[in-house]
Design a protein around this motif. Structure first.
Motif, PDB file in Angstrom:
ATOM      1  N   GLY A   1       0.816  -1.213   0.000  1.00 10.34           N
ATOM      2  CA  GLY A   1       0.000   0.000   0.000  1.00 10.34           C
ATOM      3  C   GLY A   1       0.848   1.260   0.000  1.00 10.34           C
ATOM      4  N   LEU A   2       0.622   2.111   0.990  1.00 12.95           N
ATOM      5  CA  LEU A   2       1.343   3.382   1.077  1.00 12.95           C
ATOM      6  C   LEU A   2       2.688   3.247   1.786  1.00 12.95           C
ATOM      7  N   GLY A   3       2.964   2.083   2.373  1.00 14.52           N
ATOM      8  CA  GLY A   3       4.286   1.836   2.940  1.00 14.52           C
ATOM      9  C   GLY A   3       4.395   1.863   4.451  1.00 14.52           C
ATOM     10  N   SER A   4       3.267   1.875   5.166  1.00 13.19           N
ATOM     11  CA  SER A   4       3.317   1.929   6.636  1.00 13.19           C
ATOM     12  C   SER A   4       4.110   0.767   7.227  1.00 13.19           C
ATOM     13  N   LEU A   5       3.749  -0.453   6.849  1.00 13.29           N
ATOM     14  CA  LEU A   5       4.434  -1.638   7.377  1.00 13.29           C
ATOM     15  C   LEU A   5       5.823  -1.782   6.752  1.00 13.29           C
ATOM     16  N   THR A   6       5.951  -1.424   5.484  1.00 13.99           N
ATOM     17  CA  THR A   6       7.235  -1.514   4.773  1.00 13.99           C
ATOM     18  C   THR A   6       8.332  -0.787   5.550  1.00 13.99           C
ATOM     19  N   LEU A   7       8.045   0.430   5.964  1.00 16.50           N
ATOM     20  CA  LEU A   7       9.042   1.244   6.670  1.00 16.50           C
ATOM     21  C   LEU A   7       9.462   0.611   7.997  1.00 16.50           C
ATOM     22  N   ALA A   8       8.527  -0.060   8.654  1.00 17.52           N
ATOM     23  CA  ALA A   8       8.850  -0.718   9.924  1.00 17.52           C
ATOM     24  C   ALA A   8       9.625  -2.012   9.708  1.00 17.52           C
ATOM     25  N   LEU A   9       9.388  -2.669   8.574  1.00 15.73           N
ATOM     26  CA  LEU A   9      10.062  -3.943   8.295  1.00 15.73           C
ATOM     27  C   LEU A   9      11.514  -3.773   7.846  1.00 15.73           C
ATOM     28  N   LEU A  10      11.799  -2.725   7.105  1.00 16.03           N
ATOM     29  CA  LEU A  10      13.122  -2.582   6.482  1.00 16.03           C
ATOM     30  C   LEU A  10      14.306  -2.694   7.447  1.00 16.03           C
TER      31      LEU A  10
ATOM     32  N   THR B   1      12.249 -15.811   2.983  1.00 15.77           N
ATOM     33  CA  THR B   1      12.220 -16.741   4.116  1.00 15.77           C
ATOM     34  C   THR B   1      11.039 -16.464   5.043  1.00 15.77           C
ATOM     35  N   ALA B   2      10.455 -15.270   4.916  1.00 12.43           N
ATOM     36  CA  ALA B   2       9.321 -14.903   5.775  1.00 12.43           C
ATOM     37  C   ALA B   2       8.319 -14.081   4.975  1.00 12.43           C
ATOM     38  N   LEU B   3       7.036 -14.325   5.224  1.00  9.99           N
ATOM     39  CA  LEU B   3       5.966 -13.509   4.669  1.00  9.99           C
ATOM     40  C   LEU B   3       5.380 -12.697   5.816  1.00  9.99           C
ATOM     41  N   VAL B   4       5.344 -11.377   5.658  1.00  9.96           N
ATOM     42  CA  VAL B   4       4.730 -10.504   6.655  1.00  9.96           C
ATOM     43  C   VAL B   4       3.839  -9.535   5.892  1.00  9.96           C
ATOM     44  N   ALA B   5       2.548  -9.518   6.197  1.00  2.86           N
ATOM     45  CA  ALA B   5       1.649  -8.709   5.377  1.00  2.86           C
ATOM     46  C   ALA B   5       0.343  -8.379   6.091  1.00  2.86           C
ATOM     47  N   ASN B   6      -0.201  -7.238   5.701  1.00  4.32           N
ATOM     48  CA  ASN B   6      -1.570  -6.859   6.048  1.00  4.32           C
ATOM     49  C   ASN B   6      -2.395  -7.224   4.827  1.00  4.32           C
ATOM     50  N   LEU B   7      -3.094  -8.356   4.885  1.00  4.15           N
ATOM     51  CA  LEU B   7      -3.744  -8.883   3.683  1.00  4.15           C
ATOM     52  C   LEU B   7      -5.183  -8.401   3.522  1.00  4.15           C
ATOM     53  N   PRO B   8      -5.579  -8.134   2.274  1.00  2.62           N
ATOM     54  CA  PRO B   8      -6.986  -7.810   2.016  1.00  2.62           C
ATOM     55  C   PRO B   8      -7.867  -8.960   2.492  1.00  2.62           C
TER      56      PRO B   8
END
Length: 280
Positions: free
Chosen positions: A59-68, A122-129
């Protein structure tokens, strides 16, 4: 390192406005705008520094920024071309020192193949529809044997079904198919207020840890599972009649597999379904 500047409610709305993005029900878009929630998700994922994380629907990157900061590489799969194009810019603006870890693929997660990804995750982390959560997880577990752990945020009711065990009222097809690949447990509840737009249901986090799948033909076992739950009030003898050829043949197969023909699908473990499939 202090970490990236995470997106808050005002940031999410401004970014969406700049991109002229309106969350759509069709794509099941509900954007997380609470920094504490994305931090909780990353903590619950138990990532190691050398993990290669797959994020579906950034999406807009909320979780992306925390994961990096928590992984070696982040492979983001985004179906929306506008969001996919913008994500690297958002990361470059807020976490320039981590931008090289991000790889974005514009694609439908339901059709992603291993060779399309920049590395083996090695890992899937997601906010899924909500509308595609189960099929996406099952597709990726099947397609990507490198995945060792999965942490997904899904509708609370879906989370319960994914993590349910035999005998539970919500144990069904998703429960058995998830159990084929992994051990699943619900690890946290997420309030609806952390999303924009606010959904009309609560969410939950489900953690799945890969296990060795049974030594059997998956398609054959899943066909038994589908048949057993298609009419879940029926006994296995009746529910599997179409699959086996007749109720009498279903009964014979069940007895050979060591399964009481009078039971219902919701009472069986994945290993019992394997035994049934192998007797046909």
């Amino acid at each position: 390192m202090t970490g990236p500047a995470l997106l808050g409610p005002a940031d999410v709305r401004k970014l969406a406005g700049d991109l002229d993005v309106r969350p759509t029900k069709k794509l099941g878009q509900n954007f997380v705008h609470d920094p504490n929630t994305v931090r909780r998700i990353v903590t619950a994922a138990h990532l190691a520094e050398d993990d290669i994380v797959l994020e579906v629907g950034p999406g807009l990157g909320s979780l992306t920024l925390a994961l990096l900061p928590a992984c070696k590489q982040l492979l983001a799969v985004e179906i929306d071309p506008v969001l996919a194009a913008r994500l690297p810019t958002t990361v470059q603006e807020r976490a320039p020192e981590l931008a090289s870890r991000l790889h974005v693929l514009e694609a439908d997660a339901m059709r992603v193949k291993a060779d399309q990804l920049a590395a083996a995750p090695t890992a899937l982390v997601a906010n899924l529809p909500y509308n595609v959560a189960v099929p996406v997880v099952l597709h990726l577990l099947a397609e990507l044997p490198s995945l060792r752990t999965v942490l997904v945020m899904v509708q609370a009711e879906v989370a319960d079904r994914m993590a349910a065990g035999p005998g539970s009222k919500v144990y069904g097809v998703p429960s058995v198919k998830v159990a084929w690949y992994s051990e699943a447990k619900r690890v946290a509840t997420v309030p609806r207020a952390v999303f924009w737009p606010v959904p009309n249901v609560d969410s939950a986090l489900v953690l799945m840890t890969r296990r060795d799948s049974p030594d059997a033909n998956r398609a054959e076992v899943f066909a038994v599972v589908d048949a057993a739950f298609a009419q879940r009030r029926k006994t296995l003898r009746a529910a599997l009649a179409g699959w086996a050829g007749s109720a009498a043949q279903a009964e014979q197969i069940l007895i050979k597999a060591g399964v009481d023909p009078g039971l219902r699908g919701e009472q069986l473990t994945v290993d019992a379904f394997v035994r049934i499939a192998q007797q046909r």
